[in-house]
Design a protein around this motif. Sequence first.
Motif, mmCIF file in Angstrom:
data_model
loop_
_atom_site.group_PDB
_atom_site.id
_atom_site.type_symbol
_atom_site.label_atom_id
_atom_site.label_comp_id
_atom_site.label_asym_id
_atom_site.label_seq_id
_atom_site.Cartn_x
_atom_site.Cartn_y
_atom_site.Cartn_z
ATOM 1 N N PHE A 182 0.892 -1.138 0.106
ATOM 2 C CA PHE A 182 -0.024 -0.045 -0.060
ATOM 3 C C PHE A 182 0.748 1.200 -0.093
ATOM 4 C CE2 PHE A 182 -3.365 -2.582 2.687
ATOM 5 C CZ PHE A 182 -3.685 -3.286 1.368
ATOM 6 N N GLY A 183 2.307 1.331 0.463
ATOM 7 C CA GLY A 183 2.965 2.244 0.559
ATOM 8 C C GLY A 183 3.114 2.560 2.068
ATOM 9 N N GLY A 184 4.322 3.110 2.393
ATOM 10 C CA GLY A 184 4.778 3.167 3.743
ATOM 11 C C GLY A 184 3.886 4.413 4.551
ATOM 12 N N GLU A 185 3.568 5.419 3.842
ATOM 13 C CA GLU A 185 2.897 6.495 4.195
ATOM 14 C C GLU A 185 1.253 6.338 4.280
ATOM 15 O OE1 GLU A 185 4.360 9.369 5.323
ATOM 16 O OE2 GLU A 185 6.299 7.891 4.794
ATOM 17 N N ARG A 186 0.846 5.393 4.057
ATOM 18 C CA ARG A 186 -0.629 5.161 3.909
ATOM 19 C C ARG A 186 -1.098 5.131 5.368
ATOM 20 N NH1 ARG A 186 -4.685 1.885 1.395
ATOM 21 N NH2 ARG A 186 -3.425 1.778 -0.648
ATOM 22 N N ARG A 187 -2.171 5.739 5.785
ATOM 23 C CA ARG A 187 -2.425 6.042 7.114
ATOM 24 C C ARG A 187 -3.309 4.572 7.991
ATOM 25 N NH1 ARG A 187 0.277 9.966 9.820
ATOM 26 N NH2 ARG A 187 -1.333 9.878 11.532
ATOM 27 N N ALA A 188 -2.981 4.244 8.970
ATOM 28 C CA ALA A 188 -3.613 3.304 9.546
ATOM 29 C C ALA A 188 -3.731 3.399 10.970
ATOM 30 C CB ALA A 188 -2.931 2.028 9.111
ATOM 31 N N ALA A 189 -4.410 2.404 11.740
ATOM 32 C CA ALA A 189 -4.643 2.670 13.185
ATOM 33 C C ALA A 189 -4.568 0.996 13.581
ATOM 34 C CB ALA A 189 -5.875 3.131 13.448
ATOM 35 N N VAL A 190 -3.902 0.785 14.457
ATOM 36 C CA VAL A 190 -3.652 -0.562 15.310
ATOM 37 C C VAL A 190 -4.697 -0.443 16.590
ATOM 38 C CG1 VAL A 190 -2.333 -2.334 16.087
ATOM 39 C CG2 VAL A 190 -2.009 -1.279 14.095
ATOM 40 N N CYS A 191 -5.549 -1.263 16.691
ATOM 41 C CA CYS A 191 -6.553 -1.172 17.997
ATOM 42 C C CYS A 191 -6.216 -2.429 18.651
ATOM 43 C CB CYS A 191 -7.882 -0.844 17.499
ATOM 44 S SG CYS A 191 -8.273 0.520 16.594
ATOM 45 N N ARG A 192 -5.793 -2.295 19.782
ATOM 46 C CA ARG A 192 -5.218 -3.353 20.723
ATOM 47 C C ARG A 192 -6.247 -3.533 22.214
ATOM 48 N NH1 ARG A 192 -1.536 -4.724 24.694
ATOM 49 N NH2 ARG A 192 -1.431 -2.433 25.341
ATOM 50 N N GLU A 193 -6.619 -4.588 22.311
ATOM 51 C CA GLU A 193 -7.243 -4.826 23.508
ATOM 52 C C GLU A 193 -8.492 -4.000 23.597
ATOM 53 O OE1 GLU A 193 -5.882 -7.501 26.229
ATOM 54 O OE2 GLU A 193 -6.193 -8.053 24.283
#
Length: 285
Positions: A182-193
């Motif tokens: 996707f490309g290293g600059e693509r925004r994302a969120a990791v939701c944990r627990e």
Amino acid sequence: MTVTPGTLVLAGTPIGDIADAPPRLAEELAGADVIAAEDTRRLRRLTQALDVAPKGRVVSYFEGNESARTPELVEELLGGARVLLVTDAGMPSVSDPGYRLVAAAVERDVRVTAVPGPSAVLTALALSGLPVDRFCFEGFLPRKAGERLTRLREVAGERRTLVYFEAPHRLDDTLAAMAEVFGGERRAAVCRELTKTYEEVRRGPLAELAAWAAQGVRGEITVVVSGAPERAAEKPDPEELVRRVRAREEAGERRKEAIAAVAAEAGLPKREVFDAVVAAKHATG
């Protein structure tokens, strides 16, 4: 005597905080004739926490016995039983057992209903800070690296926000693969627990999140990735504009209308298309 078929109830269970259990869940647990549970030990803990004493028969229903147990549960339903299906967390069928039973029940005209409950997909979307007006749920990615890359490439151009489940020990590899595709600059969120004591939402570019995950992450994980950015349409070159105008003229349109139509299609001023046509005419003598 004709027996009226029973009802299959899909019940959402808390994804973390037991206080999130919907009020109807306790009622259904207490009144069901049969409770099909992904993990009977977790079911026992749930009923104890809700102070419920099930009256019905409890059976296991998980990935390993889903195919074999489905016909048995369908027979219970056809016999008039109220069958409650619960998984370890969230809604049955969403990356959990349930689809086969629902499909079989529908095929036999058995009523299927649900007790809505917490959802890791929707909770993660809401917390991600990414667009939520359009999204698609991709579940778990394949474990093998090559298959994982192939699956990601299939949605590389997807404009909708993407939601994935992932195991903590594979998170770093998954985020690195996403950054690659996707490309290293693509925004994302990791939701944990989510909803638990150590809930954490880490937001940022995929490359940054991959570096963070490489240090080790624990817990239940949901990953939300922004959709592909809209690509600006390539501007047709003058030769292409002229070709389109000529094609319309050959189809019977007058040149003025053909130029206007081609300009509208390309998002260009009519004058620019007109100039291309005139230049082509002069070039050919």
